[in-house]
Design a protein around this motif. Structure first.
Motif, PDB file in Angstrom:
ATOM      1  N   LEU A  24      45.928  39.487   3.372  1.00 30.59           N
ATOM      2  CA  LEU A  24      46.810  38.843   1.471  1.00 30.59           C
ATOM      3  C   LEU A  24      47.510  40.080   1.124  1.00 30.59           C
ATOM      4  N   LEU A  25      47.523  41.110   1.734  1.00 27.06           N
ATOM      5  CA  LEU A  25      49.298  42.047   0.833  1.00 27.06           C
ATOM      6  C   LEU A  25      50.145  42.521   2.233  1.00 27.06           C
ATOM      7  N   GLY A  26      50.071  42.301   3.079  1.00 23.40           N
ATOM      8  CA  GLY A  26      51.208  42.146   3.998  1.00 23.40           C
ATOM      9  C   GLY A  26      50.934  43.418   4.912  1.00 23.40           C
ATOM     10  N   TRP A  27      50.193  44.738   4.460  1.00 25.79           N
ATOM     11  CA  TRP A  27      49.957  45.886   5.248  1.00 25.79           C
ATOM     12  C   TRP A  27      49.749  45.709   6.417  1.00 25.79           C
ATOM     13  N   PHE A  28      49.954  46.892   7.480  1.00 26.97           N
ATOM     14  CA  PHE A  28      49.694  46.744   8.710  1.00 26.97           C
ATOM     15  C   PHE A  28      50.056  46.179   9.628  1.00 26.97           C
ATOM     16  N   ARG A  29      51.723  45.894   9.031  1.00 28.86           N
ATOM     17  CA  ARG A  29      52.487  45.094   9.591  1.00 28.86           C
ATOM     18  C   ARG A  29      52.193  43.833   9.903  1.00 28.86           C
ATOM     19  N   GLY A  30      51.529  43.118   8.489  1.00 26.71           N
ATOM     20  CA  GLY A  30      51.242  42.663   8.429  1.00 26.71           C
ATOM     21  C   GLY A  30      52.253  40.835   7.926  1.00 26.71           C
ATOM     22  N   LEU A  31      52.027  39.688   7.622  1.00 27.19           N
ATOM     23  CA  LEU A  31      52.298  38.373   6.673  1.00 27.19           C
ATOM     24  C   LEU A  31      52.830  38.725   5.049  1.00 27.19           C
ATOM     25  N   GLY A  32      52.023  39.044   5.361  1.00 34.33           N
ATOM     26  CA  GLY A  32      51.056  38.919   4.228  1.00 34.33           C
ATOM     27  C   GLY A  32      50.794  37.666   3.554  1.00 34.33           C
ATOM     28  N   PRO A  33      50.607  36.858   2.118  1.00 36.42           N
ATOM     29  CA  PRO A  33      50.135  35.576   2.537  1.00 36.42           C
ATOM     30  C   PRO A  33      51.104  34.365   2.751  1.00 36.42           C
ATOM     31  N   ASP A  34      52.284  34.408   2.487  1.00 37.13           N
ATOM     32  CA  ASP A  34      53.516  33.254   2.506  1.00 37.13           C
ATOM     33  C   ASP A  34      53.211  33.361   4.105  1.00 37.13           C
ATOM     34  N   GLY A  35      54.388  34.248   4.846  1.00 33.49           N
ATOM     35  CA  GLY A  35      53.995  34.221   6.486  1.00 33.49           C
ATOM     36  C   GLY A  35      52.753  34.030   7.350  1.00 33.49           C
ATOM     37  N   THR A  36      52.166  34.366   6.671  1.00 39.37           N
ATOM     38  CA  THR A  36      49.875  34.329   7.267  1.00 39.37           C
ATOM     39  C   THR A  36      49.881  32.792   7.377  1.00 39.37           C
ATOM     40  N   ALA A  37      50.458  31.474   6.135  1.00 34.28           N
ATOM     41  CA  ALA A  37      50.728  30.608   5.469  1.00 34.28           C
ATOM     42  C   ALA A  37      50.969  30.203   6.807  1.00 34.28           C
ATOM     43  N   ALA A  38      52.376  30.427   6.996  1.00 32.03           N
ATOM     44  CA  ALA A  38      52.834  29.674   7.572  1.00 32.03           C
ATOM     45  C   ALA A  38      52.021  28.875   9.171  1.00 32.03           C
ATOM     46  N   VAL A  39      51.689  30.471   9.396  1.00 25.26           N
ATOM     47  CA  VAL A  39      51.004  30.521  10.777  1.00 25.26           C
ATOM     48  C   VAL A  39      49.366  29.470  11.184  1.00 25.26           C
ATOM     49  N   PHE A  40      48.963  29.879   9.602  1.00 23.16           N
ATOM     50  CA  PHE A  40      47.697  28.675   9.392  1.00 23.16           C
ATOM     51  C   PHE A  40      48.319  27.561   9.496  1.00 23.16           C
ATOM     52  N   GLU A  41      49.272  27.474   9.229  1.00 23.59           N
ATOM     53  CA  GLU A  41      49.926  25.825   8.816  1.00 23.59           C
ATOM     54  C   GLU A  41      50.025  25.228  10.723  1.00 23.59           C
ATOM     55  N   SER A  42      50.312  25.805  11.213  1.00 22.28           N
ATOM     56  CA  SER A  42      50.606  25.134  12.648  1.00 22.28           C
ATOM     57  C   SER A  42      49.776  25.666  13.369  1.00 22.28           C
ATOM     58  N   TRP A  43      48.616  26.007  13.305  1.00 23.65           N
ATOM     59  CA  TRP A  43      46.496  26.085  13.924  1.00 23.65           C
ATOM     60  C   TRP A  43      46.176  24.891  12.939  1.00 23.65           C
ATOM     61  N   GLY A  44      47.054  24.306  11.884  1.00 26.75           N
ATOM     62  CA  GLY A  44      45.831  23.408  11.693  1.00 26.75           C
ATOM     63  C   GLY A  44      45.239  23.283  10.159  1.00 26.75           C
TER      64      GLY A  44
END
Length: 176
Positions: A24-44
């Protein structure tokens, strides 16, 4: 025993909070909503951004409720359902995380189930408001059933999306 349950709840809540904050926030070296969205989409899991927001919100709500020991069976159901869905992309790799498996979501979901079975302990909101009767095996089973039923729609959506992508790839409409 209450101190141990409090520690278990707080540790699980901290880990769930961290996962939610990454999404949600990109904290702790996360990708945030947009970066994580690309990963989620690759997972279907499409559309990615709404699915990320849903997953992150479920993790955050589960973290807060479990950490506080509030509405424990429902909190456990939220976490277990989210972790069932989270395990899907890596389940084919087996259990162990170092092999790309689903060890982490399995562990988090299992710990939520343990808290549902044992109850949150005396140092909890549930105990403070007299809701101690809402724990134990029957409530844990109800939470697990709710979790499994709640996981079905996103898993079916994922399956449909992956089948559609596979058909597109075979037809030459999508790149590698």
């Amino acid at each position: 025993m209450s101190a141990g349950l409090l520690l278990l709840r707080l540790l699980l809540a901290a880990l769930l909070f961290g996962h939610a904050a990454q999404k949600l926030l990109g904290w702790f070296r996360g990708l945030g909503p947009d970066g994580t969205a690309a990963v989620f989409e690759s997972w279907g899991f499409r559309p990615g951004r709404p699915m990320v927001l849903l997953a992150g919100t479920c993790e955050l709500v589960g973290a807060v409720l479990l950490g506080a020991g509030a509405v424990t069976p429902l909190a456990a159901a939220v976490v277990m359902g989210t972790m069932i869905v989270a395990a899907a992309p890596s389940a084919a790799n087996g259990l162990w995380a170092h092999l790309g498996g689903c060890e982490v979501p399995f562990l988090y979901g299992s710990l939520a189930l343990v808290v549902a079975v044992t109850g949150p302990g005396n140092w909890s909101v549930d105990h403070a408001v007299g809701a101690d009767d809402f724990s134990g095996v029957p409530w844990a089973v109800a939470a697990a059933v709710l979790a499994a039923v709640s996981a079905v729609p996103p898993l079916l959506l994922r399956r449909r999306n992956l089948r559609g992508a596979g058909e597109d790839v075979e037809a030459g409409r999508v790149g590698p």
